[in-house]
Design a protein around this motif. Structure first.
Motif, PDB file in Angstrom:
ATOM      1  N   SER A  31     -13.642 -10.837  40.261  1.00 27.95           N
ATOM      2  CA  SER A  31     -12.466 -11.698  40.281  1.00 27.95           C
ATOM      3  C   SER A  31     -11.971 -11.916  38.860  1.00 27.95           C
ATOM      4  N   LEU A  32     -10.682 -12.077  38.713  1.00 28.22           N
ATOM      5  CA  LEU A  32     -10.085 -12.350  37.407  1.00 28.22           C
ATOM      6  C   LEU A  32     -10.737 -13.573  36.768  1.00 28.22           C
ATOM      7  N   ASP A  33     -11.096 -14.564  37.562  1.00 25.79           N
ATOM      8  CA  ASP A  33     -11.717 -15.783  37.043  1.00 25.79           C
ATOM      9  C   ASP A  33     -13.125 -15.545  36.498  1.00 25.79           C
ATOM     10  N   GLU A  34     -13.779 -14.469  36.922  1.00 25.12           N
ATOM     11  CA  GLU A  34     -15.140 -14.162  36.474  1.00 25.12           C
ATOM     12  C   GLU A  34     -15.181 -13.395  35.161  1.00 25.12           C
ATOM     13  N   ILE A  35     -14.046 -12.892  34.725  1.00 32.32           N
ATOM     14  CA  ILE A  35     -13.996 -12.020  33.551  1.00 32.32           C
ATOM     15  C   ILE A  35     -13.770 -12.882  32.304  1.00 32.32           C
ATOM     16  N   PRO A  36     -14.527 -12.633  31.245  1.00 33.83           N
ATOM     17  CA  PRO A  36     -14.374 -13.438  30.029  1.00 33.83           C
ATOM     18  C   PRO A  36     -13.081 -13.103  29.272  1.00 33.83           C
ATOM     19  N   LEU A  37     -12.007 -13.763  29.681  1.00 31.60           N
ATOM     20  CA  LEU A  37     -10.695 -13.606  29.053  1.00 31.60           C
ATOM     21  C   LEU A  37     -10.198 -14.973  28.622  1.00 31.60           C
ATOM     22  N   SER A  38      -9.289 -14.986  27.664  1.00 31.56           N
ATOM     23  CA  SER A  38      -8.691 -16.260  27.280  1.00 31.56           C
ATOM     24  C   SER A  38      -7.853 -16.793  28.445  1.00 31.56           C
ATOM     25  N   GLU A  39      -7.636 -18.084  28.426  1.00 32.92           N
ATOM     26  CA  GLU A  39      -6.822 -18.701  29.474  1.00 32.92           C
ATOM     27  C   GLU A  39      -5.414 -18.114  29.473  1.00 32.92           C
ATOM     28  N   ARG A  40      -4.881 -17.848  28.294  1.00 31.64           N
ATOM     29  CA  ARG A  40      -3.533 -17.271  28.166  1.00 31.64           C
ATOM     30  C   ARG A  40      -3.456 -15.905  28.839  1.00 31.64           C
ATOM     31  N   ILE A  41      -4.419 -15.037  28.569  1.00 35.09           N
ATOM     32  CA  ILE A  41      -4.424 -13.702  29.181  1.00 35.09           C
ATOM     33  C   ILE A  41      -4.587 -13.829  30.688  1.00 35.09           C
ATOM     34  N   ARG A  42      -5.476 -14.702  31.122  1.00 36.15           N
ATOM     35  CA  ARG A  42      -5.688 -14.905  32.560  1.00 36.15           C
ATOM     36  C   ARG A  42      -4.408 -15.403  33.233  1.00 36.15           C
ATOM     37  N   ASP A  43      -3.665 -16.301  32.570  1.00 40.07           N
ATOM     38  CA  ASP A  43      -2.406 -16.804  33.134  1.00 40.07           C
ATOM     39  C   ASP A  43      -1.379 -15.685  33.298  1.00 40.07           C
ATOM     40  N   VAL A  44      -1.284 -14.808  32.305  1.00 43.28           N
ATOM     41  CA  VAL A  44      -0.321 -13.710  32.390  1.00 43.28           C
ATOM     42  C   VAL A  44      -0.743 -12.728  33.477  1.00 43.28           C
ATOM     43  N   LEU A  45      -2.001 -12.302  33.481  1.00 43.49           N
ATOM     44  CA  LEU A  45      -2.457 -11.322  34.464  1.00 43.49           C
ATOM     45  C   LEU A  45      -2.425 -11.879  35.885  1.00 43.49           C
ATOM     46  N   GLY A  46      -2.727 -13.159  36.036  1.00 48.89           N
ATOM     47  CA  GLY A  46      -2.762 -13.772  37.361  1.00 48.89           C
ATOM     48  C   GLY A  46      -1.409 -14.214  37.878  1.00 48.89           C
ATOM     49  N   GLY A  47      -0.367 -14.125  37.043  1.00 50.90           N
ATOM     50  CA  GLY A  47       0.969 -14.474  37.488  1.00 50.90           C
ATOM     51  C   GLY A  47       1.365 -15.920  37.263  1.00 50.90           C
ATOM     52  N   ASP A  48       0.496 -16.721  36.624  1.00 47.89           N
ATOM     53  CA  ASP A  48       0.848 -18.112  36.349  1.00 47.89           C
ATOM     54  C   ASP A  48       1.854 -18.233  35.213  1.00 47.89           C
ATOM     55  N   ASP A  49       2.002 -17.179  34.426  1.00 50.82           N
ATOM     56  CA  ASP A  49       3.009 -17.123  33.358  1.00 50.82           C
ATOM     57  C   ASP A  49       3.859 -15.878  33.615  1.00 50.82           C
ATOM     58  N   PRO A  50       4.804 -15.978  34.553  1.00 48.25           N
ATOM     59  CA  PRO A  50       5.592 -14.805  34.931  1.00 48.25           C
ATOM     60  C   PRO A  50       6.580 -14.395  33.849  1.00 48.25           C
ATOM     61  N   ASN A  66       2.595  -6.979  30.586  1.00 51.84           N
ATOM     62  CA  ASN A  66       3.569  -7.041  31.671  1.00 51.84           C
ATOM     63  C   ASN A  66       2.810  -7.023  32.978  1.00 51.84           C
ATOM     64  N   ARG A  67       3.341  -7.703  33.956  1.00 54.45           N
ATOM     65  CA  ARG A  67       2.744  -7.736  35.289  1.00 54.45           C
ATOM     66  C   ARG A  67       3.766  -7.169  36.249  1.00 54.45           C
ATOM     67  N   THR A  68       3.389  -6.090  36.930  1.00 58.90           N
ATOM     68  CA  THR A  68       4.311  -5.408  37.833  1.00 58.90           C
ATOM     69  C   THR A  68       3.622  -5.154  39.168  1.00 58.90           C
ATOM     70  N   PRO A  69       4.239  -5.535  40.274  1.00 59.23           N
ATOM     71  CA  PRO A  69       3.642  -5.242  41.583  1.00 59.23           C
ATOM     72  C   PRO A  69       3.532  -3.740  41.807  1.00 59.23           C
ATOM     73  N   SER A  70       2.479  -3.357  42.454  1.00 63.28           N
ATOM     74  CA  SER A  70       2.251  -1.949  42.779  1.00 63.28           C
ATOM     75  C   SER A  70       2.793  -1.654  44.177  1.00 63.28           C
ATOM     76  N   PRO A  71       3.533  -0.560  44.325  1.00 66.37           N
ATOM     77  CA  PRO A  71       3.983  -0.194  45.680  1.00 66.37           C
ATOM     78  C   PRO A  71       2.798   0.031  46.617  1.00 66.37           C
ATOM     79  N   TYR A  72       1.673   0.514  46.075  1.00 64.12           N
ATOM     80  CA  TYR A  72       0.491   0.739  46.894  1.00 64.12           C
ATOM     81  C   TYR A  72      -0.032  -0.587  47.453  1.00 64.12           C
ATOM     82  N   ALA A  73      -0.080  -1.609  46.601  1.00 63.60           N
ATOM     83  CA  ALA A  73      -0.579  -2.915  47.042  1.00 63.60           C
ATOM     84  C   ALA A  73       0.318  -3.491  48.141  1.00 63.60           C
TER      85      ALA A  73
END
Length: 79
Positions: A31-50, A66-73
Motif C-alpha cells: 500500500s502507498l501508506d506502507e512505503i517510506p515516502l514523505s507526506e508531500r509525495i504520498r499526497d501527490v501520488l495518492g491524489g490528495d494534491d491533484p 504527475n498523476r494520470t489515470p491508466s486506461p487499463y485500470a
C-alpha cells in the motif's frame, strides 16, 4: 513510473522511479501508506494534491510528479 491500483496499492515501479524516490525492490504489492515516502509525495501520488507538474523534494532532488489515470485500470474496474 510508479503505478497504483484503485486501492492505492503499488502495481508497478520502474528502476528510475525506485532510484529517484529511494524505494526498495519490494514495494510492488504494498500500500502507498506502507512505503517510506514523505507526506508531500504520498499526497501527490495518492491524489490528495491533484494537478499537473507537482513539485516535490526527494533525496536532495527536485522532482516533478504527475498523476494520470491508466486506461487499463479503468477497463479492469468496469469489467
Amino acid at each position: 513510473m510508479l503505478a497504483l491500483d484503485l486501492d492505492d496499492t503499488v502495481t508497478l515501479v520502474n528502476d528510475a522511479a525506485r532510484d529517484l524516490l529511494g524505494l526498495s525492490a519490494d514495494v510492488v504489492g504494498r500500500s502507498l501508506d506502507e512505503i517510506p515516502l514523505s507526506e508531500r509525495i504520498r499526497d501527490v501520488l495518492g491524489g490528495d494534491d491533484p494537478g499537473e507538474d507537482r513539485i516535490v523534494l526527494s533525496g536532495g532532488r527536485v522532482l516533478v510528479l504527475n498523476r494520470t489515470p491508466s486506461p487499463y485500470a479503468a477497463s479492469t474496474a468496469a469489467g
